[in-house]
Motif scaffolding. Structure first.
Motif, PDB file in Angstrom:
ATOM      1  N   GLY A  58       0.698  -1.269  -0.058  1.00 57.58           N
ATOM      2  CA  GLY A  58       0.121   0.208  -0.045  1.00 57.58           C
ATOM      3  C   GLY A  58       0.825   1.381   0.034  1.00 57.58           C
ATOM      4  N   GLU A  59       2.135   1.276  -0.316  1.00 60.13           N
ATOM      5  CA  GLU A  59       3.034   2.153  -0.384  1.00 60.13           C
ATOM      6  C   GLU A  59       2.710   3.278  -1.536  1.00 60.13           C
ATOM      7  N   ARG A  60       2.706   4.490  -1.118  1.00 61.29           N
ATOM      8  CA  ARG A  60       2.230   5.520  -1.942  1.00 61.29           C
ATOM      9  C   ARG A  60       3.341   6.635  -2.221  1.00 61.29           C
ATOM     10  N   GLY A  61       4.268   6.767  -1.244  1.00 60.88           N
ATOM     11  CA  GLY A  61       5.221   7.864  -1.314  1.00 60.88           C
ATOM     12  C   GLY A  61       6.076   8.013  -0.095  1.00 60.88           C
ATOM     13  N   SER A  62       6.621   9.178  -0.070  1.00 64.21           N
ATOM     14  CA  SER A  62       7.643   9.814   1.261  1.00 64.21           C
ATOM     15  C   SER A  62       7.827  11.125   1.245  1.00 64.21           C
ATOM     16  N   VAL A  63       7.703  11.580   2.426  1.00 60.15           N
ATOM     17  CA  VAL A  63       8.117  12.882   2.870  1.00 60.15           C
ATOM     18  C   VAL A  63       9.303  13.010   3.532  1.00 60.15           C
ATOM     19  N   LEU A  64      10.212  13.937   3.377  1.00 56.63           N
ATOM     20  CA  LEU A  64      11.630  13.943   4.084  1.00 56.63           C
ATOM     21  C   LEU A  64      11.652  15.461   4.533  1.00 56.63           C
ATOM     22  N   ASN A  65      12.112  15.610   5.815  1.00 58.74           N
ATOM     23  CA  ASN A  65      12.442  16.888   6.381  1.00 58.74           C
ATOM     24  C   ASN A  65      13.640  17.029   6.597  1.00 58.74           C
ATOM     25  N   THR A  66      14.207  18.371   6.799  1.00 61.00           N
ATOM     26  CA  THR A  66      15.569  18.652   7.206  1.00 61.00           C
ATOM     27  C   THR A  66      15.387  19.410   8.569  1.00 61.00           C
ATOM     28  N   ALA A  67      16.117  18.870   9.343  1.00 61.24           N
ATOM     29  CA  ALA A  67      16.474  19.359  11.012  1.00 61.24           C
ATOM     30  C   ALA A  67      17.802  20.083  10.965  1.00 61.24           C
ATOM     31  N   SER A  68      18.369  19.599  12.037  1.00 61.87           N
ATOM     32  CA  SER A  68      19.771  20.175  12.313  1.00 61.87           C
ATOM     33  C   SER A  68      20.402  19.571  13.613  1.00 61.87           C
ATOM     34  N   LEU A  69      21.584  19.327  13.861  1.00 58.41           N
ATOM     35  CA  LEU A  69      22.169  18.799  15.154  1.00 58.41           C
ATOM     36  C   LEU A  69      21.643  19.996  16.113  1.00 58.41           C
ATOM     37  N   ALA A  70      21.334  21.267  15.689  1.00 60.64           N
ATOM     38  CA  ALA A  70      20.989  22.189  16.631  1.00 60.64           C
ATOM     39  C   ALA A  70      19.677  21.929  17.319  1.00 60.64           C
ATOM     40  N   GLY A  71      18.774  21.037  16.566  1.00 60.34           N
ATOM     41  CA  GLY A  71      17.547  20.723  16.987  1.00 60.34           C
ATOM     42  C   GLY A  71      17.775  19.694  18.429  1.00 60.34           C
ATOM     43  N   ILE A  72      19.016  18.900  18.540  1.00 64.12           N
ATOM     44  CA  ILE A  72      19.436  18.206  19.421  1.00 64.12           C
ATOM     45  C   ILE A  72      20.342  18.546  20.566  1.00 64.12           C
ATOM     46  N   GLU A  73      21.305  19.262  19.928  1.00 63.85           N
ATOM     47  CA  GLU A  73      22.535  20.020  20.735  1.00 63.85           C
ATOM     48  C   GLU A  73      22.569  21.350  20.549  1.00 63.85           C
ATOM     49  N   GLY A  74      21.667  21.963  20.868  1.00 65.86           N
ATOM     50  CA  GLY A  74      21.636  23.467  20.522  1.00 65.86           C
ATOM     51  C   GLY A  74      22.891  24.126  21.063  1.00 65.86           C
ATOM     52  N   GLN A  75      23.262  25.219  20.312  1.00 66.62           N
ATOM     53  CA  GLN A  75      24.590  25.968  21.288  1.00 66.62           C
ATOM     54  C   GLN A  75      24.158  27.242  21.487  1.00 66.62           C
ATOM     55  N   VAL A  76      25.086  27.959  21.951  1.00 65.07           N
ATOM     56  CA  VAL A  76      24.725  29.292  22.730  1.00 65.07           C
ATOM     57  C   VAL A  76      24.299  30.019  21.485  1.00 65.07           C
ATOM     58  N   GLN A 124      21.703  29.896  19.825  1.00 64.02           N
ATOM     59  CA  GLN A 124      20.688  29.170  18.814  1.00 64.02           C
ATOM     60  C   GLN A 124      19.363  28.855  19.192  1.00 64.02           C
ATOM     61  N   ILE A 125      19.039  29.875  20.248  1.00 73.47           N
ATOM     62  CA  ILE A 125      17.491  29.388  20.896  1.00 73.47           C
ATOM     63  C   ILE A 125      16.443  29.320  19.886  1.00 73.47           C
ATOM     64  N   ALA A 126      16.384  30.194  18.875  1.00 72.51           N
ATOM     65  CA  ALA A 126      15.253  30.132  17.845  1.00 72.51           C
ATOM     66  C   ALA A 126      15.411  29.206  16.850  1.00 72.51           C
ATOM     67  N   TYR A 127      16.803  28.816  16.365  1.00 76.21           N
ATOM     68  CA  TYR A 127      17.107  27.951  15.518  1.00 76.21           C
ATOM     69  C   TYR A 127      16.859  26.536  15.884  1.00 76.21           C
ATOM     70  N   SER A 128      17.263  26.420  17.216  1.00 77.60           N
ATOM     71  CA  SER A 128      17.190  25.156  17.607  1.00 77.60           C
ATOM     72  C   SER A 128      15.434  24.939  18.140  1.00 77.60           C
ATOM     73  N   SER A 129      14.872  25.781  18.316  1.00 79.03           N
ATOM     74  CA  SER A 129      13.340  25.456  18.594  1.00 79.03           C
ATOM     75  C   SER A 129      12.888  25.070  17.393  1.00 79.03           C
ATOM     76  N   SER A 130      13.197  25.847  16.117  1.00 77.83           N
ATOM     77  CA  SER A 130      12.471  25.535  14.947  1.00 77.83           C
ATOM     78  C   SER A 130      12.828  24.077  14.658  1.00 77.83           C
ATOM     79  N   LYS A 131      14.157  23.487  14.680  1.00 81.62           N
ATOM     80  CA  LYS A 131      14.628  22.333  14.291  1.00 81.62           C
ATOM     81  C   LYS A 131      14.174  21.159  15.175  1.00 81.62           C
ATOM     82  N   GLY A 132      14.278  21.669  16.597  1.00 80.97           N
ATOM     83  CA  GLY A 132      13.721  20.571  17.671  1.00 80.97           C
ATOM     84  C   GLY A 132      12.084  20.132  17.017  1.00 80.97           C
ATOM     85  N   GLY A 133      11.437  21.228  16.770  1.00 75.90           N
ATOM     86  CA  GLY A 133      10.052  21.177  16.316  1.00 75.90           C
ATOM     87  C   GLY A 133      10.119  20.231  15.125  1.00 75.90           C
TER      88      GLY A 133
END
Length: 257
Positions: free
Chosen positions: A138-156, A158-167
């Motif tokens: 029943g496979e129809r397709g695939s969606v792929l997103n791009t996050a960042s290590l900042a979404g896991i290990e955000g640096q000083v 990077q609060i906005a960027y890390s929030s977005s990529k963590g989401g």
């Protein structure tokens, strides 16, 4: 999933990771819609790969709908959507003078990186779900997103960027579970430090890139957009990889700053 003869959408496809992904998908036989705000580069990339360019601000629903419709209008089954559009930002939550982070800039990063990714995900998946299944699973397709290590290990700073990529990371598994009912897989790539035009050219930029690469265990260099593109292709081709966040970082774990 065989990519030959399908249509695909790549947001942010005019440069960097998105351009490399668009070219990789096209090399596998997909007709790619390059969705980007940079018309000059987007049209050039689309022409080079035999695709279609659509001017797209991913934070705007109507513009993403138009890009998705362009993929449908190719006349080939729309089966793949990849989100690479995004912006960066660096500001501390409260700076050394006691000034709080500007709310407007925080909201802008969230609007483009997180809500923009969600727009591409939901609107693309709705159209992919209308296609005929390609196999007995029943496979129809695939969606792929791009996050960042900042979404896991955000640096000083990077609060906005890390929030977005963590989401983006946080939406991956529930989206995969939601879309299982219509045969659509969902995965996310979390890149480390990859080579992009943002670092510029010349001796100064090369010295800066060497400094960035120094904490990477192996290979001790920046990753390339082409490596990202190959990983992206693999994740949409191999349907049993689903609901995953895959790091591409040379073993890097981000320090605080």
């Amino acid at each position: 999933m065989d990519l030959n003869g399908i249509s695909a959408l790549v947001s942010g496809g005019a440069s960097g990771l998105g351009e490399a992904t668009a070219k990789e998908l096209a090399s596998a036989g997909a007709t790619v819609v390059v969705a980007d705000l940079n018309a000059e580069r987007g049209e050039a990339v689309a022409k080079e790969i035999g695709g279609v360019f659509v001017s797209t601000d991913v934070s705007q629903e109507d513009q993403v709908k138009a890009a998705v419709q362009a993929a449908v209008d190719t006349g080939k089954p729309f089966r793949v959507a990849v989100s690479c559009a995004g912006i960066g930002w660096a500001t501390r939550t409260v700076d050394r003078h006691g000034t709080p982070h500007d709310l407007d800039s925080y909201q802008k990063v969230i609007q483009i990186n997180l809500i923009g990714t969600f727009n591409v995900l939901r609107l693309s998946a709705a159209e992919i779900a209308k296609t005929e299944p390609i196999n007995e699973d029943g496979e129809r397709g695939s969606v792929l997103n791009t996050a960042s290590l900042a979404g896991i290990e955000g640096q000083v700073g990077q609060i906005a960027y890390s929030s977005s990529k963590g989401g983006v990371i946080g939406m991956t598994l529930p989206a995969a579970r939601d879309l299982a009912a219509v045969g659509v897989t969902v995965n996310t790539i979390a890149p480390g430090i990859l080579e992009t035009p943002i670092y510029g050219d010349g001796p100064g930029s090369e010295e800066f890139k060497q400094k960035l690469a120094s904490p990477v265990p192996f290979p001790k260099r920046l990753g390339t957009p082409e490596e990202f593109g190959k990983l992206a292709r693999t994740l949409v081709e191999v349907s049993y990889v689903n609901g995953e966040v895959v790091r591409i970082d040379g073993g890097l774990r981000m320090p605080p700053k």
